[in-house]
Structure formats: structure tokens, C-alpha cells
Design an enzyme around this catalytic site. Sequence first.
Site, PDB file in Angstrom:
ATOM      1  N   LYS A 188      -2.422 -12.527  83.668  1.00 57.13           N
ATOM      2  CA  LYS A 188      -3.053 -12.474  82.350  1.00 57.13           C
ATOM      3  C   LYS A 188      -4.077 -11.332  82.346  1.00 57.13           C
ATOM      4  CE  LYS A 188      -6.683 -13.968  80.394  1.00 57.13           C
ATOM      5  NZ  LYS A 188      -6.938 -12.864  79.452  1.00 57.13           N
ATOM      6  N   GLY A 241     -13.612 -10.689  87.585  1.00 60.08           N
ATOM      7  CA  GLY A 241     -14.359 -10.712  86.332  1.00 60.08           C
ATOM      8  C   GLY A 241     -15.793 -11.107  86.585  1.00 60.08           C
ATOM      9  N   SER A 242     -16.405 -11.714  85.574  1.00 59.18           N
ATOM     10  CA  SER A 242     -17.831 -12.034  85.682  1.00 59.18           C
ATOM     11  C   SER A 242     -18.060 -13.247  86.585  1.00 59.18           C
ATOM     12  CB  SER A 242     -18.406 -12.321  84.294  1.00 59.18           C
ATOM     13  OG  SER A 242     -17.807 -13.474  83.764  1.00 59.18           O
ATOM     14  N   GLU A 263     -13.177 -11.961  92.802  1.00 57.05           N
ATOM     15  CA  GLU A 263     -13.980 -10.743  92.938  1.00 57.05           C
ATOM     16  C   GLU A 263     -14.857 -10.655  91.695  1.00 57.05           C
ATOM     17  OE1 GLU A 263     -12.094  -6.883  93.507  1.00 57.05           O
ATOM     18  OE2 GLU A 263     -14.084  -6.004  93.314  1.00 57.05           O
ATOM     19  N   CYS A 297     -17.446  -2.876  89.118  1.00 55.99           N
ATOM     20  CA  CYS A 297     -18.073  -3.967  89.872  1.00 55.99           C
ATOM     21  C   CYS A 297     -18.884  -3.432  91.055  1.00 55.99           C
ATOM     22  CB  CYS A 297     -17.040  -4.981  90.320  1.00 55.99           C
ATOM     23  SG  CYS A 297     -15.688  -4.268  91.245  1.00 55.99           S
ATOM     24  N   GLU A 395     -26.541  -7.842  86.608  1.00 52.45           N
ATOM     25  CA  GLU A 395     -25.531  -6.797  86.424  1.00 52.45           C
ATOM     26  C   GLU A 395     -25.592  -6.279  84.989  1.00 52.45           C
ATOM     27  OE1 GLU A 395     -21.280  -7.888  86.539  1.00 52.45           O
ATOM     28  OE2 GLU A 395     -21.087  -6.322  88.063  1.00 52.45           O
TER      29      GLU A 395
HETATM   30  O1  TXE Z   1     -15.805 -10.937  81.668  1.00 56.04           O
HETATM   31  P1  TXE Z   1     -14.910 -12.209  81.899  1.00 56.04           P
HETATM   32  P2  TXE Z   1     -16.266 -10.224  80.308  1.00 56.04           P
HETATM   33  C1  TXE Z   1     -18.956  -8.591  84.282  1.00 56.04           C
HETATM   34  C2  TXE Z   1     -19.822  -7.552  83.601  1.00 56.04           C
HETATM   35  C3  TXE Z   1     -19.585  -7.845  82.164  1.00 56.04           C
HETATM   36  C4  TXE Z   1     -19.479  -9.357  82.173  1.00 56.04           C
HETATM   37  C5  TXE Z   1     -18.767  -9.971  81.021  1.00 56.04           C
HETATM   38  O2  TXE Z   1     -21.169  -7.782  83.923  1.00 56.04           O
HETATM   39  O3  TXE Z   1     -20.658  -7.420  81.349  1.00 56.04           O
HETATM   40  O4  TXE Z   1     -18.760  -9.612  83.345  1.00 56.04           O
HETATM   41  O5  TXE Z   1     -17.488  -9.364  80.832  1.00 56.04           O
HETATM   42  C6  TXE Z   1     -10.750 -13.863  81.465  1.00 56.04           C
HETATM   43  N1  TXE Z   1     -11.040 -18.902  82.257  1.00 56.04           N
HETATM   44  N2  TXE Z   1     -17.653  -8.092  84.686  1.00 56.04           N
HETATM   45  O6  TXE Z   1     -16.762 -11.212  79.334  1.00 56.04           O
HETATM   46  O7  TXE Z   1     -15.129 -13.218  80.840  1.00 56.04           O
HETATM   47  C7  TXE Z   1     -10.782 -12.763  80.450  1.00 56.04           C
HETATM   48  O8  TXE Z   1      -9.812 -12.972  79.444  1.00 56.04           O
HETATM   49  C8  TXE Z   1     -10.250 -18.005  82.830  1.00 56.04           C
HETATM   50  C9  TXE Z   1     -17.488  -7.753  86.072  1.00 56.04           C
HETATM   51  O9  TXE Z   1     -15.161  -9.367  79.850  1.00 56.04           O
HETATM   52  O10 TXE Z   1     -15.127 -12.618  83.285  1.00 56.04           O
HETATM   53  C10 TXE Z   1     -10.486 -11.549  81.325  1.00 56.04           C
HETATM   54  O11 TXE Z   1      -9.100 -11.463  81.557  1.00 56.04           O
HETATM   55  N3  TXE Z   1     -10.286 -16.695  82.504  1.00 56.04           N
HETATM   56  C11 TXE Z   1     -16.071  -7.549  86.443  1.00 56.04           C
HETATM   57  C12 TXE Z   1     -11.226 -11.882  82.621  1.00 56.04           C
HETATM   58  O12 TXE Z   1     -11.395 -13.290  82.600  1.00 56.04           O
HETATM   59  C13 TXE Z   1     -11.162 -16.297  81.579  1.00 56.04           C
HETATM   60  C14 TXE Z   1     -15.177  -6.964  85.438  1.00 56.04           C
HETATM   61  C15 TXE Z   1     -12.587 -11.244  82.766  1.00 56.04           C
HETATM   62  O13 TXE Z   1     -13.413 -11.646  81.700  1.00 56.04           O
HETATM   63  C16 TXE Z   1     -12.043 -17.223  80.955  1.00 56.04           C
HETATM   64  C17 TXE Z   1     -15.440  -7.406  84.095  1.00 56.04           C
HETATM   65  C18 TXE Z   1     -11.942 -18.576  81.316  1.00 56.04           C
HETATM   66  N4  TXE Z   1     -12.729 -19.507  80.798  1.00 56.04           N
HETATM   67  C19 TXE Z   1     -16.666  -7.918  83.768  1.00 56.04           C
HETATM   68  N5  TXE Z   1     -12.829 -16.532  80.094  1.00 56.04           N
HETATM   69  C20 TXE Z   1     -15.804  -6.963  87.799  1.00 56.04           C
HETATM   70  N6  TXE Z   1     -15.981  -7.769  88.866  1.00 56.04           N
HETATM   71  O14 TXE Z   1     -15.376  -5.814  87.928  1.00 56.04           O
HETATM   72  C21 TXE Z   1     -12.472 -15.237  80.179  1.00 56.04           C
HETATM   73  N7  TXE Z   1     -11.459 -15.083  81.069  1.00 56.04           N
END
Ligand code: TXE
Length: 499
Positions: A188, A241-242, A263, A297, A395
Site C-alpha cells: 500500500k 512512516g511516522s 522504519e 527520515c 522531527e
Molecule cells: O505519515 P504516516 P504522514 C514523518 C514526518 C512527517 C510525519 C507525518 O515527520 O511529517 O511522519 O507524515 C500510512 N495504519 N514521516 O502523515 O501517517 C499512510 O497511508 C496503517 C517519516 O504522511 O506515517 C502512508 O502510506 N498505515 C517517514 C504511510 O502510512 C497508515 C516518512 C505513512 O504515513 C495509517 C513519512 C494507519 N492508521 C513521514 N495511517 C520516514 N520514516 O521516512 C497512515 N498510514
Amino acid sequence: MDTISPSLSLPDSPREFGFYVGGRWIERGLRKHMERVSPGHDIPVTRITLCTKDDLDDAVRVARRAFKDRRWSGLSGTGRADVLLKAAAGIRERAEEIAYWETLETGKAISQARNEVDGAASIYEYCAGTARSLHGDTFNNLGDKMLGLVTREPIGVVGLIIPWNFPFFILAERIPFMLAAGCTIVAKPSELTSASALIMAEILTKAGLPDGVFNVVTGTGPEVGQAMAAHMDIDMISFTGSTVTGRNVLLASSSNFKKVGLELGGKSPQIVFADANLDEAADGVVFGVCFNAGQCCVSGSRLLVERSIAEKFERLVVEKFAKVRIGDPLDPRTQLGAIVSPAHNEKILGYIKKGEEEGARIACGGKAIGTKAGRFIHPTLLSGVSNTMAVAREEIFGPVLSSIPFDSLEEAVELANDNDYGLAASVWTSNIDKALQVIRSVQAGRTWVNTTITGGPEMPIGGFKQSGTGRETGVYGVEEYTEIKSIHIAIGRREPWVG
Ligand code: TXE
């Protein structure tokens, strides 16, 4: 900001994508959709299907069937390697197309997107070797009556959740490793950046990957992502992700105790000593926080600088920030592109304001760049930051560098480690003893000496502390996607237990 005209033109209308399951496209039909607006141009560029939980269930069923009948895991390493090499060639063939849509959806500079696509192809090539070299162990020390084998088996169906900052490259840091191990996948991508994952699905089918081994379900995190994390028939989740969402994923994964690889975020230090080559260090520090507009990240967003040179070094950073070419993401000269979304733009600007309120000084930047379209932020240096401020602890995920002085090596290490995150760290010094002393003490999964944000698929990535669990890439990465089985083989006649 340079006023430069792009050499590539924008699409006349959004490119429409269905989703990809069982080796074929599935049309959107009556499902809802989302239009992705280019962060650099403010026009809709792609139309993505918002899949439902039922679509996810269907995809998992398909991936399970493909796993169970061994159409992929039953192949030899050579057979898998052959597909991975063809996939690399397929990526290279469509490199320009992938880089174009990646740039339009993410806002990143196209020169960077092109490098990432090329780097991704090289990871598939690396993994072809991994598919052939993956092996277990033997134990010949269990006595004359027993031989022990330890085999690695693919873990099963893997759910892969990908963010928006490096949609194609992060995918490449995961998929070929999972495939090398023999797993099947339901991916996804982020709802903001789905195009390149869907194109990749098509490339894999053309490369000879059996149908159903790699599937892409598009849609939102709260609906599809959450359902994936909780799914009873997924054996492992790889989430990038976050940290907040990572915690949700971990909690949801307890439904069937699936394995979880995470990660997550970072607040990585750039530790600069007075004896470093300051010009090179400043160049590295500027690259480290401007790369992908800081939406990375492992972004080196905390500058820990020896007090005796702090002022001089900050001046160097400010000079170099002024020379970074910010502009239209489609222009090949652009180094720093757009911020991914209006909400994220506000978040970054909010942090800069907060830093000022907490007593930091804006040495340069500090604001958005006024443009007719898109959202761009000046590289920003916050000076006089203390490690307790939000801009030092949290972050920001933008081109914002927080500068904190230190007086001794011990203090530098203490500051570096005084954070919830532990994803990456860089040290800049001409003294190798000092470099090693720091690197050995720093709590981070990925570290660099006199360089930053570079490496190859041979090297593992992942975090200490709240930056995550598990490792991706290298032999470590592929092993994450395996289960270990111990096999005890009796030799000779059995010594009777009964009678
Ligand atoms: O991240 P999310 P967001 C950090 C960075 C950024 C913050 C928010 O600080 O400002 O996160 O970004 C999916 N269950 N990073 O809101 O929500 C979502 O659809 C399962 C660091 O975009 O973590 C996407 O595919 N999945 C990071 C993915 O999670 C869910 C890179 C990432 O989104 C979900 C990006 C749920 N409940 C942001 N909700 C890095 N480590 O590089 C969302 N997603």
C-alpha cells in the site's frame, strides 16, 4: 528562487490509475478516487483509486494463494534472480517515465528522482545475488547420532506500507529483498504518491514474476493501512512512516502476532569538530538537510558543532544555503523542490515559529518562498538552539537545521544521544580516533564519517530507540523476511524409550 522554465511539460489531464492484483490492472469502477495535486505546480496530475477493505481482503487472498502453491518460493534462487534482473532492466527502460510521475507526485527535483530510479534498479540487481546466496546452517556437533540443519523459509505474505517521501526508492529497498526470500506481497503506497508502485507492479509482471506474487492496493492509511496491520492472514508488516502511525501499526499487529518491521522518524545529528575540513563538512551538512527538501527520515537536522568554530561554521552553512538551487521540480537544474502538501508546509513553518518563540535565532531563511504555484521553503538555519527545544527534539521534516554548540567530545555524544530517535548520525573530523570514538558511542542504526546520506544496498538500514525495529537491505534485510526452522535428523537406529 530561480525563475526557470521547466524543460518537461505538465500533463494535460491527470493520469488515471486502477490498482493491481493477481498480475493485472483492476479498474476503479464505482470506487471513490483521489486526485493528487502536484506540490510544485498546483495542478492535478494523477487520479488514484481509493480501495476498500474488501479490496484488501481480495488481494491478501490472491497473495496467500500464490504463496501456498509455491509458484514463487518453489523456484530456485537462480529462477528468482532471473526475474529480479529482468525487473532491473524493466526499471531502466521506463526510468524517465517513473522519474517524471515521481517528481509530479512528490515535488522532489527531477535530477534526484532520476538518481533514485537508477539506484532502485541497482538494488534489484544486488538482490538477484542475494536470492542465490541466501542459505541456512548445519550443525555437525550434535553427536554421532544427530545432524542439525537450520533452514530459512520465506515468512509468507508480507504487507508493505510505504510513505510519500521516497515512494519508488523505499519500495526498492523492500520489494526485491522480500522477493529474494520467496515471499508474496500486498503493498500500500501513500495515498499521495501511488503512481510509481503501480508502474513497478506492471514491470514485475513483464519481468516474469508469477501473477499474484506482488499486488498493489491503493487508498488511505486509516482505511487500507490500518486494515492491513490488523489483517489475520498477513504474516508480516513492513512499515515506513511516522512514529505515531508506527505505534498504531504495532498495536494493530497484535491481532495475529504478525512480525513487524518499522522504519520510523529521526532527528539525526551532524557532529562537526573544529579539526574537520570545514568547507566539506558545511557542504555535507547543507546536503544532509536539503536533500529531498529535508523530507527524509535520515535528514541531518541537528547540527552539533564545536563551540570554538560554531560562528564560523554557521556562516559557511548560510553561504551555502544561499547557493542551493530551489525551483521547479521538473527543471533538471533544481536541487531543492517543493514541500509535499499544504498541511506539511504549515507544520514546517509552525516549527520555525516555535523555535523563534523558544529563543532560537533565525540565521537565514525562516519563511516560505512566494511563488505563483507550489510550496517552497527557504533552507533555514536556527542558531542558538538548546537541546531541550522542540526544534531540537522533534522531527520537522523540512529544510530546517537546528544548531547546538558543544565543548567536548563527551558532550557531543551526550547531546547526540539525548533524543527519543536513533535513526542516523554523521561525524565530521580529521581525527579518525575521535571519529571512531563518537561513532561507537552514538545510538543510531546508520552512521557516516565525513559524509552523509549515502551507501549501497549492501549496508543495512534501520533505527535504534523510537526510530524503529528490524533492518532493511543487505543480507540483514533479506533475512528479516525469513522464518528460521531447525531440523533434527536422527542417524542410525533409535534407542527404545518403551520397555
Ligand atoms: O505519515 P504516516 P504522514 C514523518 C514526518 C512527517 C510525519 C507525518 O515527520 O511529517 O511522519 O507524515 C500510512 N495504519 N514521516 O502523515 O501517517 C499512510 O497511508 C496503517 C517519516 O504522511 O506515517 C502512508 O502510506 N498505515 C517517514 C504511510 O502510512 C497508515 C516518512 C505513512 O504515513 C495509517 C513519512 C494507519 N492508521 C513521514 N495511517 C520516514 N520514516 O521516512 C497512515 N498510514
